[in-house]
Design an enzyme around this catalytic site. Structure first.
Site, PDB file in Angstrom:
ATOM      1  N   CYS A 157      -5.940  -8.467  -3.907  1.00  0.00           N
ATOM      2  CA  CYS A 157      -4.679  -9.039  -4.385  1.00  0.00           C
ATOM      3  C   CYS A 157      -3.851  -9.600  -3.213  1.00  0.00           C
ATOM      4  O   CYS A 157      -4.189 -10.647  -2.681  1.00  0.00           O
ATOM      5  CB  CYS A 157      -3.902  -8.002  -5.196  1.00  0.00           C
ATOM      6  N   HIS A 197      -7.599  -6.268  -9.407  1.00  0.00           N
ATOM      7  CA  HIS A 197      -7.587  -4.877  -8.937  1.00  0.00           C
ATOM      8  C   HIS A 197      -8.827  -4.129  -9.424  1.00  0.00           C
ATOM      9  O   HIS A 197      -8.925  -3.784 -10.597  1.00  0.00           O
ATOM     10  CB  HIS A 197      -6.321  -4.161  -9.430  1.00  0.00           C
ATOM     11  N   GLU A 218      -9.639  -1.122  -8.724  1.00  0.00           N
ATOM     12  CA  GLU A 218      -9.397   0.315  -8.779  1.00  0.00           C
ATOM     13  C   GLU A 218      -8.842   0.796 -10.119  1.00  0.00           C
ATOM     14  O   GLU A 218      -8.868   1.986 -10.411  1.00  0.00           O
ATOM     15  CB  GLU A 218      -8.449   0.740  -7.641  1.00  0.00           C
TER      16      GLU A 218
END
Length: 509
Positions: free
Chosen positions: A79, A167, A169
């Site tokens: 990001c 993202h 995660e």
């Protein structure tokens, strides 16, 4: 030497989550502010740049020194990290014309690229940024796109430098773990050998070397962190560890004796201290929540200090500090080594002239539980809900008296035991009862009563940072209300708290 991945934090709310996902792959990692990270040595196998609330277009945009990293070892920008690696190296980032928040699907995936090995075409990802990359430098190659984001991922040609504008995660990126595995295992070459057993072996060895024959004192709370810290230290130094467990008069019903009994079965050297009267006397008449917390904290230090001085030649104070406490105490805008005061025994090391040892300071909460399991600790102890340091003192929403403690202990025991009997305890992150500073009219038999109100609280969470109220069965709530009102003298009304965090907190004070 333990190999590791470095994660440089630019202030993203998701940075800890990146760390947890990497750790779940049995790869060790550490998180540091982008402007305050350790020297790059042979143990560092790769670096990840986190997201950020900042824009690369801001005048004060965070700018890390990557001179010893970029082009010299694997690097993954996430990001903000991706936008930084484009914007400041010849590309351009601008405010996006379309909203780039939430779920998106990769329309193009270069599956021949190492980072996207085994990632599906049309894989779902999670976007969370207002800026977007509108131009990349000439030697950058696009390796993934969505319908709205052309440069969803790229690699710098001739370098093991990769970047993604989504993202990996978060839960909503369905193949995020696979992508992170491609990076840390295939690209960085990490061995995936960081396990609870390897942590125990390494930590016990390090504690033996660090502490030698010195005596160590540890304040036990009955909670997961201090218990695991105690068992680890006991493996390393045995009889040189003394644990002190203080009954502050604000524990749950029968908790003092139950916890002492369970510790004795583990072979720990534990001193139990009954200091109930001191705490009750000093809390008399105090209604302000902050004053209550400070009084409880001060009294604990005084009691602990007296007991610790009875032990000869103590040199170390052990604490159950865990990794989120350490990370949250270090600002992205400037390094700080101060752990938040409510996470440790504030003031004690200085007062007693002791050095501090924190065997769990590199573990997340779920990892502490896994290490505890590998140490053979009773699953019931490991599965205990979090319990606040000030105990029932901050669940009595008025001045604390022995009678109010009795009422709350009785009601709390019925609620917690009920959760266990109905198979609900392990589905709840934290539960407890609050004694409200409210009395209400009731009818018991032929008599009118004017007695106390209690609120039941049960929340679901993964880390305590956010939480939602649990939809407990109506039949269960009805049974709990009936039992509490019938069995606990002094209560004639029970309510259930249906507030989420935020805006409400888990505790009421």
């Amino acid at each position: 030497m333990q190999e590791k991945i470095l994660i440089l934090d630019f202030g993203s709310q998701y940075t800890q989550l990146i760390g947890r996902r990497v750790r779940e792959l049995n790869v060790y990692c550490e998180i540091y502010p982008y402007n305050h990270y350790p020297a790059i040595d042979e143990t560092v196998k790769g670096v990840i740049l986190s997201g950020s609330p900042f824009s690369v277009r801001d005048a004060n945009a965070p700018k890390p020194d990557l001179s010893l990293i970029k082009g010299k070892m694997p690097l993954l920008g996430v990001c903000y990290g991706a936008q930084y690696l484009s914007h400041f190296f010849g590309g351009e980032v601008a405010l996006s014309n379309s909203r780039e928040y939430g779920r998106a699907n990769l329309g193009f995936v270069d599956q021949s690229n190492q980072l996207f090995k085994n990632i599906s075409q049309h894989s779902q990802v999670w976007m969370s940024h207002a800026d977007t990359i509108v131009r990349i430098p000439e030697n950058y190659k696009v390796i993934a796109s969505t319908a709205d984001v052309e440069y969803a991922a790229y690699q710098i040609e001739g370098e093991q430098t990769f970047a993604i504008q989504f993202h990996p995660e978060v839960y909503h990126t369905t193949e995020g773990t696979e992508l992170l595995k491609n990076y840390v295992v295939d690209i960085c070459g990490c061995k995936q050998d960081w396990t609870p057993d390897s942590f125990i072996e390494t930590t016990v060895k390090e504690l033996k070397a660090k502490l030698g024959n010195d005596r160590v004192v540890l304040g036990l709370s009955g909670g997961v962190d201090s218990t695991v810290a105690g068992v680890l230290l006991n493996r390393a130094i045995g009889a040189n560890l003394t644990c002190i467990f203080v009954d502050n008069g604000l524990l749950r019903k029968d908790e003092f004796q139950q916890v002492l009994d369970s510790y004795q079965h583990m072979g720990l050297n534990v001193i139990g201290v009954d200091a109930r009267q001191k705490f009750w006397d000093d809390l008399a008449g105090i209604t302000d929540p902050e004053k209550k917390r400070k009084t409880i904290g001060r009294d604990f230090i005084e009691v602990f200090d007296v007991e610790a001085h009875k032990i000869q030649d103590v040199k170390w104070l052990a604490q159950g500090t865990i990794y989120p406490d350490v990370i949250e105490s270090v600002s992205v805008n400037g390094p700080s080594a101060t752990i938040k005061s409510h996470h440790n025994v504030g003031g004690l090391p200085e007062k007693m002239h002791l050095k501090v040892v924190e065997p769990l300071k590199l573990l997340f909460k779920d990892e502490v539980r896994r290490v505890g399991k590998a140490l053979g600790i009773n699953p019931e102890l490991l599965g205990r809900h979090p319990f606040p340091g000030p105990g029932l003192g901050i669940r009595i929403l008025s001045d604390v008296t022995p009678e109010k403690v009795r009422i709350l202990q009785e009601a709390d025991a019925i609620f917690i035991n009920g959760l266990k009997e109905w198979g609900l305890y392990d589905k709840v992150w934290q539960a407890g009862v609050m004694l409200l500073p409210v009395q209400s009219v009731g009818v018991m038999g032929d008599e009118r009563t004017y007695e106390n109100v209690v609120a039941l609280r049960a929340v679901a969470s993964t880390d305590g940072m956010t939480a939602d109220w649990v939809h407990l069965p109506y039949e269960f709530l009805a049974k709990m209300s009936n039992e509490i009102i019938n069995k606990v003298r002094g209560i004639n009304r029970v309510v259930y708290d249906i507030s989420s965090k935020p805006p409400a907190t888990i505790e009421w004070e």
